[in-house]
Design an enzyme around this catalytic site. Structure first.
Site, PDB file in Angstrom:
ATOM      1  N   GLU A 145       0.832  -1.199   0.000  1.00 50.70           N
ATOM      2  CA  GLU A 145       0.000   0.000   0.000  1.00 50.70           C
ATOM      3  C   GLU A 145       0.869   1.252   0.000  1.00 50.70           C
ATOM      4  O   GLU A 145       1.955   1.270   0.578  1.00 50.70           O
ATOM      5  CB  GLU A 145      -0.925  -0.013   1.219  1.00 50.70           C
TER       6      GLU A 145
ATOM      7  N   CYS B 181       3.222   8.555   1.121  1.00 50.09           N
ATOM      8  CA  CYS B 181       3.824   7.638   2.094  1.00 50.09           C
ATOM      9  C   CYS B 181       4.063   6.314   1.380  1.00 50.09           C
ATOM     10  O   CYS B 181       3.121   5.698   0.877  1.00 50.09           O
ATOM     11  CB  CYS B 181       2.856   7.473   3.265  1.00 50.09           C
TER      12      CYS B 181
ATOM     13  N   CYS C 176       6.513  -6.684   7.580  1.00 48.69           N
ATOM     14  CA  CYS C 176       7.617  -6.092   8.346  1.00 48.69           C
ATOM     15  C   CYS C 176       8.043  -7.053   9.449  1.00 48.69           C
ATOM     16  O   CYS C 176       7.216  -7.768  10.012  1.00 48.69           O
ATOM     17  CB  CYS C 176       7.166  -4.765   8.971  1.00 48.69           C
TER      18      CYS C 176
ATOM     19  N   CYS D 255       6.247  -4.184  15.872  1.00 50.48           N
ATOM     20  CA  CYS D 255       5.734  -3.143  16.781  1.00 50.48           C
ATOM     21  C   CYS D 255       4.284  -3.484  17.172  1.00 50.48           C
ATOM     22  O   CYS D 255       3.460  -3.808  16.312  1.00 50.48           O
ATOM     23  CB  CYS D 255       5.791  -1.774  16.120  1.00 50.48           C
TER      24      CYS D 255
ATOM     25  N   CYS E  76       1.064  -1.794  15.494  1.00 54.79           N
ATOM     26  CA  CYS E  76       1.076  -1.641  14.032  1.00 54.79           C
ATOM     27  C   CYS E  76       0.450  -2.847  13.332  1.00 54.79           C
ATOM     28  O   CYS E  76       0.811  -3.997  13.614  1.00 54.79           O
ATOM     29  CB  CYS E  76       2.525  -1.462  13.573  1.00 54.79           C
TER      30      CYS E  76
ATOM     31  N   CYS F 287      -1.048   6.163  10.093  1.00 54.15           N
ATOM     32  CA  CYS F 287       0.178   5.527  10.598  1.00 54.15           C
ATOM     33  C   CYS F 287      -0.112   4.208  11.294  1.00 54.15           C
ATOM     34  O   CYS F 287      -0.977   4.145  12.152  1.00 54.15           O
ATOM     35  CB  CYS F 287       0.830   6.448  11.620  1.00 54.15           C
TER      36      CYS F 287
HETATM   37  S1  SF4 Z   1       5.606   0.556  12.807  1.00 52.66           S
HETATM   38 FE1  SF4 Z   1       4.984  -1.246  11.640  1.00 52.66          FE
HETATM   39  S2  SF4 Z   1       5.898  -1.006   9.610  1.00 52.66           S
HETATM   40 FE2  SF4 Z   1       6.944   0.427  11.003  1.00 52.66          FE
HETATM   41  S3  SF4 Z   1       8.733  -0.710  11.765  1.00 52.66           S
HETATM   42 FE3  SF4 Z   1       7.086  -1.066  13.272  1.00 52.66          FE
HETATM   43  S4  SF4 Z   1       6.106  -2.980  12.561  1.00 52.66           S
HETATM   44 FE4  SF4 Z   1       7.329  -2.200  10.848  1.00 52.66          FE
END
Ligand code: SF4
Length: 346
Positions: free
Chosen positions: A93, A106, A113, A117, A120, A335
């Site tokens: 995306e 963005c 990933c 986190c 996220c 975000c």
């Molecule tokens: S916020 Fe999401 S996309 Fe960004 S580094 Fe952390 S896990 Fe990865």
């Protein structure tokens, strides 16, 4: 004949070397890149200042690829989220955030990933793979094609899916193409790369590119950061801040620290005080991002009052601290909300 090479995936020097190997002049690589990126040529036959013979050679060895727009969602606030299809059927995306003064895109650097986190949605996919150079820059190409001519893209932020500094092999050549006056010609001040905190890569960043760096900090103690950003177990707060000190910072640049405010987790006045101490010796700017709640995550957004108190403490202590209003949260385009719809978890 061997498979044709994806010409947009080849850095300038490598392309020049390949041309020389084929008995062609190396300088032609720049000429071809200008057509590919500045003029957005869809075929070699459009390259009218190149001889027919040379175009035929290009046709034999290379192909010009584009990403497929699979879907487009428009937010009530004007934000547009693009779902883009890759050759191997993975999806990424990219989010266009228009405002009065600028059009910001963005972009993603990975499918999924690995950073994990806790706040996220992309993290829930795990890491599937890195995007190649072409897949990173073509997000800019796709959106630029969609915009009316007078509304050029002005800013690029690497805050989409993935950790950019976990894919430096392709990130830096992509940045070079975005900055090159013969290609996309973005100002270094208008490109920001965001990282979760890969300390060894942060140290090298300023020597490898002049663009701006943002660090997703989000906690003021190792205990909390370990919990919400597992990368902290490898590179704790101390090593992260040390890396920032060691990084070469171009004149007038500051490092931006992103701080997602999570209700009851990292939003106390003690956190604000610790944040001031942690950043005291750095040229820093702080972006406060009240969390965008979503069903697949248990964190809550702090009250408006709590956000203002937190910001006031930072401002009173001499920091530039801005509360960023999230854009596109109704289409999961804000975000931490990108998850490449239709993606399976790894
Ligand atoms: S916020 Fe999401 S996309 Fe960004 S580094 Fe952390 S896990 Fe990865």
């Amino acid at each position: 004949m061997a498979d044709k090479k994806n010409i947009k995936n080849i850095p300038l020097d490598d392309l020049a070397a390949q041309f020389k190997e084929m008995g062609l002049e190396g300088y032609r690589a720049r000429q071809v890149q200008k057509w590919l990126f500045q003029k957005d040529a869809a075929g070699f036959d459009e390259m009218t200042n190149i001889s027919k013979k040379f175009r035929e050679i290009l046709e034999q060895h290379y192909e010009i690829k584009r990403l497929t727009v699979l879907d487009k969602q428009c937010s009530v606030d004007g934000t547009i989220k693009y779902l883009l299809g890759l050759d191997d059927h993975e999806k990424i995306e990219a989010v266009l955030i228009p405002s009065e003064k600028r059009n910001t895109l963005c972009v993603s650097t990975q499918v999924g990933c690995a950073m994990g986190c806790a706040f996220c949605l992309t993290a829930q996919l795990g890491l599937k793979r890195n995007l190649n150079i072409h897949e990173i820059i073509e997000q800019v190409g796709v959106v630029r094609r969609e915009l009316p001519e007078r509304q050029a893209l002005s800013n690029i932020v690497f805050m989409g899916m993935g950790e950019p500094l976990h894919n430096t092999k392709n990130l830096y050549p992509a940045l070079a193409i975005l900055l090159d006056p013969d290609c996309y010609n973005f100002s270094r001040q208008h490109i920001t790369v965001s990282t979760a905190g890969l300390a060894p890569e942060i140290e090298k960043f300023g020597d490898l590119t002049p663009v701006k760096l943002a660090i997703s900090l989000n906690a003021t103690t190792d205990a909390v950061r370990d919990r919400i950003m597992p990368i902290n177990k490898k590179y704790n707060l101390n090593s992260l801040i040390t890396a920032c000190h060691r990084m070469t910072l171009p004149k007038r640049n500051r490092i931006t620290f992103e701080y997602v405010l999570l209700d009851g987790i990292n939003d106390t006045m003690d956190d604000a005080k610790r944040l001031v101490k942690i950043l005291a010796t750095l040229k820093a700017k702080i972006n406060l991002l009240p969390f965008n709640e979503h069903p697949r995550c248990a964190f809550k957004r702090p009250s408006e009052e709590r956000v203002r108190e937190f910001q006031k403490y930072l401002l009173d202590h001499g920091f530039v601290a801005v509360v960023r209003q999230s854009r596109g949260s109704d289409i999961l385009g804000a975000c931490g909300q990108l998850a490449g719809r239709g993606q399976s978890k790894k």
